[in-house]
Each structure stands twice: as structure tokens, then as C-alpha cells.
Design a protein around this motif. Structure first.
Motif, PDB file in Angstrom:
ATOM      1  N   MET A   1       0.861  -1.175   0.000  1.00  0.00           N
ATOM      2  CA  MET A   1       0.000   0.000   0.000  1.00  0.00           C
ATOM      3  C   MET A   1       0.907   1.238   0.000  1.00  0.00           C
ATOM      4  N   ASP A   2       0.563   2.236  -0.792  1.00  0.00           N
ATOM      5  CA  ASP A   2       1.408   3.417  -0.868  1.00  0.00           C
ATOM      6  C   ASP A   2       1.181   4.359   0.315  1.00  0.00           C
ATOM      7  N   LYS A   3       2.081   5.345   0.445  1.00  0.00           N
ATOM      8  CA  LYS A   3       2.053   6.258   1.597  1.00  0.00           C
ATOM      9  C   LYS A   3       0.781   7.104   1.633  1.00  0.00           C
ATOM     10  N   LYS A   4       0.311   7.539   0.458  1.00  0.00           N
ATOM     11  CA  LYS A   4      -0.905   8.358   0.421  1.00  0.00           C
ATOM     12  C   LYS A   4      -2.094   7.598   0.978  1.00  0.00           C
ATOM     13  N   MET A   5      -2.225   6.342   0.584  1.00  0.00           N
ATOM     14  CA  MET A   5      -3.361   5.551   1.037  1.00  0.00           C
ATOM     15  C   MET A   5      -3.240   5.245   2.523  1.00  0.00           C
ATOM     16  N   SER A   6      -2.035   4.963   3.001  1.00  0.00           N
ATOM     17  CA  SER A   6      -1.831   4.707   4.425  1.00  0.00           C
ATOM     18  C   SER A   6      -2.215   5.913   5.263  1.00  0.00           C
ATOM     19  N   LYS A   7      -1.815   7.100   4.815  1.00  0.00           N
ATOM     20  CA  LYS A   7      -2.159   8.342   5.527  1.00  0.00           C
ATOM     21  C   LYS A   7      -3.668   8.571   5.499  1.00  0.00           C
ATOM     22  N   CYS A   8      -4.294   8.307   4.373  1.00  0.00           N
ATOM     23  CA  CYS A   8      -5.737   8.459   4.242  1.00  0.00           C
ATOM     24  C   CYS A   8      -6.461   7.549   5.229  1.00  0.00           C
ATOM     25  N   ILE A   9      -6.018   6.304   5.318  1.00  0.00           N
ATOM     26  CA  ILE A   9      -6.640   5.358   6.240  1.00  0.00           C
ATOM     27  C   ILE A   9      -6.476   5.827   7.678  1.00  0.00           C
ATOM     28  N   GLU A  10      -5.296   6.331   8.015  1.00  0.00           N
ATOM     29  CA  GLU A  10      -5.052   6.840   9.369  1.00  0.00           C
ATOM     30  C   GLU A  10      -6.009   7.979   9.709  1.00  0.00           C
ATOM     31  N   LEU A  11      -6.187   8.914   8.782  1.00  0.00           N
ATOM     32  CA  LEU A  11      -7.084  10.046   9.017  1.00  0.00           C
ATOM     33  C   LEU A  11      -8.539   9.603   9.140  1.00  0.00           C
ATOM     34  N   MET A  12      -8.943   8.665   8.311  1.00  0.00           N
ATOM     35  CA  MET A  12     -10.315   8.174   8.365  1.00  0.00           C
ATOM     36  C   MET A  12     -10.578   7.427   9.672  1.00  0.00           C
ATOM     37  N   ARG A  13      -9.584   6.673  10.142  1.00  0.00           N
ATOM     38  CA  ARG A  13      -9.749   5.972  11.425  1.00  0.00           C
ATOM     39  C   ARG A  13      -9.918   6.960  12.569  1.00  0.00           C
ATOM     40  N   LEU A  14      -9.145   8.057  12.558  1.00  0.00           N
ATOM     41  CA  LEU A  14      -9.296   9.087  13.582  1.00  0.00           C
ATOM     42  C   LEU A  14     -10.699   9.689  13.550  1.00  0.00           C
ATOM     43  N   LEU A  15     -11.163   9.966  12.357  1.00  0.00           N
ATOM     44  CA  LEU A  15     -12.489  10.559  12.199  1.00  0.00           C
ATOM     45  C   LEU A  15     -13.582   9.612  12.685  1.00  0.00           C
ATOM     46  N   VAL A  16     -13.507   8.357  12.283  1.00  0.00           N
ATOM     47  CA  VAL A  16     -14.504   7.376  12.711  1.00  0.00           C
ATOM     48  C   VAL A  16     -14.450   7.196  14.223  1.00  0.00           C
ATOM     49  N   SER A  17     -13.261   7.172  14.781  1.00  0.00           N
ATOM     50  CA  SER A  17     -13.110   7.050  16.234  1.00  0.00           C
ATOM     51  C   SER A  17     -13.787   8.216  16.945  1.00  0.00           C
ATOM     52  N   ASP A  18     -13.593   9.425  16.421  1.00  0.00           N
ATOM     53  CA  ASP A  18     -14.251  10.594  17.018  1.00  0.00           C
ATOM     54  C   ASP A  18     -15.765  10.484  16.938  1.00  0.00           C
ATOM     55  N   ILE A  19     -16.252  10.048  15.794  1.00  0.00           N
ATOM     56  CA  ILE A  19     -17.702   9.935  15.621  1.00  0.00           C
ATOM     57  C   ILE A  19     -18.269   8.876  16.547  1.00  0.00           C
ATOM     58  N   GLN A  20     -17.585   7.751  16.676  1.00  0.00           N
ATOM     59  CA  GLN A  20     -18.056   6.692  17.566  1.00  0.00           C
ATOM     60  C   GLN A  20     -18.029   7.130  19.019  1.00  0.00           C
ATOM     61  N   GLY A  21     -17.140   8.030  19.362  1.00  0.00           N
ATOM     62  CA  GLY A  21     -17.019   8.490  20.742  1.00  0.00           C
ATOM     63  C   GLY A  21     -17.922   9.659  21.072  1.00  0.00           C
ATOM     64  N   ALA A  22     -18.888   9.939  20.224  1.00  0.00           N
ATOM     65  CA  ALA A  22     -19.801  11.060  20.469  1.00  0.00           C
ATOM     66  C   ALA A  22     -20.529  10.868  21.788  1.00  0.00           C
ATOM     67  N   PRO A  23     -20.611  11.933  22.572  1.00  0.00           N
ATOM     68  CA  PRO A  23     -21.310  11.814  23.854  1.00  0.00           C
ATOM     69  C   PRO A  23     -22.809  11.591  23.652  1.00  0.00           C
ATOM     70  N   PHE A  24     -23.373  10.769  24.503  1.00  0.00           N
ATOM     71  CA  PHE A  24     -24.796  10.467  24.449  1.00  0.00           C
ATOM     72  C   PHE A  24     -25.580  11.603  25.092  1.00  0.00           C
ATOM     73  N   VAL A  25     -26.596  12.049  24.400  1.00  0.00           N
ATOM     74  CA  VAL A  25     -27.435  13.121  24.926  1.00  0.00           C
ATOM     75  C   VAL A  25     -28.493  12.497  25.830  1.00  0.00           C
ATOM     76  N   GLY A  26     -28.356  12.730  27.105  1.00  0.00           N
ATOM     77  CA  GLY A  26     -29.298  12.183  28.078  1.00  0.00           C
ATOM     78  C   GLY A  26     -29.482  13.149  29.226  1.00  0.00           C
ATOM     79  N   ASP A  27     -29.966  12.623  30.324  1.00  0.00           N
ATOM     80  CA  ASP A  27     -30.222  13.464  31.493  1.00  0.00           C
ATOM     81  C   ASP A  27     -28.956  14.092  32.060  1.00  0.00           C
ATOM     82  N   ASP A  28     -27.850  13.362  31.983  1.00  0.00           N
ATOM     83  CA  ASP A  28     -26.597  13.873  32.547  1.00  0.00           C
ATOM     84  C   ASP A  28     -25.666  14.433  31.464  1.00  0.00           C
TER      85      ASP A  28
END
Length: 71
Positions: A1-28
Motif C-alpha cells: 500500500m502506498d504512503k498516500k493511502m496509508s495516511k488516508c486510512i489513518e485520518l479516516m480511522r481518527l475521524l470514525v473514532s471521534d464519531i463513535q465516541g460522540a457523547p450520548f445526549v441524556g439526562d446527565d
């Protein structure tokens, strides 16, 4: 895999991780926690999209790169 694609995957993983870690909107629900999460998600989204724009200018190139990862 080339460097551009590796960097792209790294950035996408960070983004997905952030989205998955979204705080739940609840009482607290903490506006401070949401603000921190939002800043991280926005930063990583901007970084990912800027990287895609700079390194994968051709839509077909992006599709081909993603397809090659899924095979």
C-alpha cells in the motif's frame, strides 16, 4: 500500500473514532464534554477532507483506491 493511502486510512480511522465516541445526549449531558468532542470531530473531519482534496483529486482514483482495500 502506498504512503498516500496509508495516511488516508489513518485520518479516516481518527475521524470514525471521534464519531463513535460522540457523547450520548441524556439526562446527565455535559455541554463541556460535547464541546470537547465536537472540536475533535471537526478537526479530524477537516484534516481528512483536506488530505483527500490534496492527494486524491480524481474521483475515480478515490473509488479505485477504496475498491482495492475492500478486495
Amino acid at each position: 500500500m502506498d504512503k498516500k493511502m496509508s495516511k488516508c486510512i489513518e485520518l479516516m480511522r481518527l475521524l470514525v473514532s471521534d464519531i463513535q465516541g460522540a457523547p450520548f445526549v441524556g439526562d446527565d449531558f455535559s455541554t463541556e464534554l460535547y464541546s470537547i468532542w465536537y472540536e475533535h470531530a471537526q478537526r479530524d473531519a477537516v484534516n481528512a477532507f483536506e488530505y483527500l482534496d490534496e492527494n486524491f483529486t480524481n474521483r475515480e482514483e478515490i473509488i479505485k483506491a477504496i475498491d482495492s482495500l475492500l478486495k
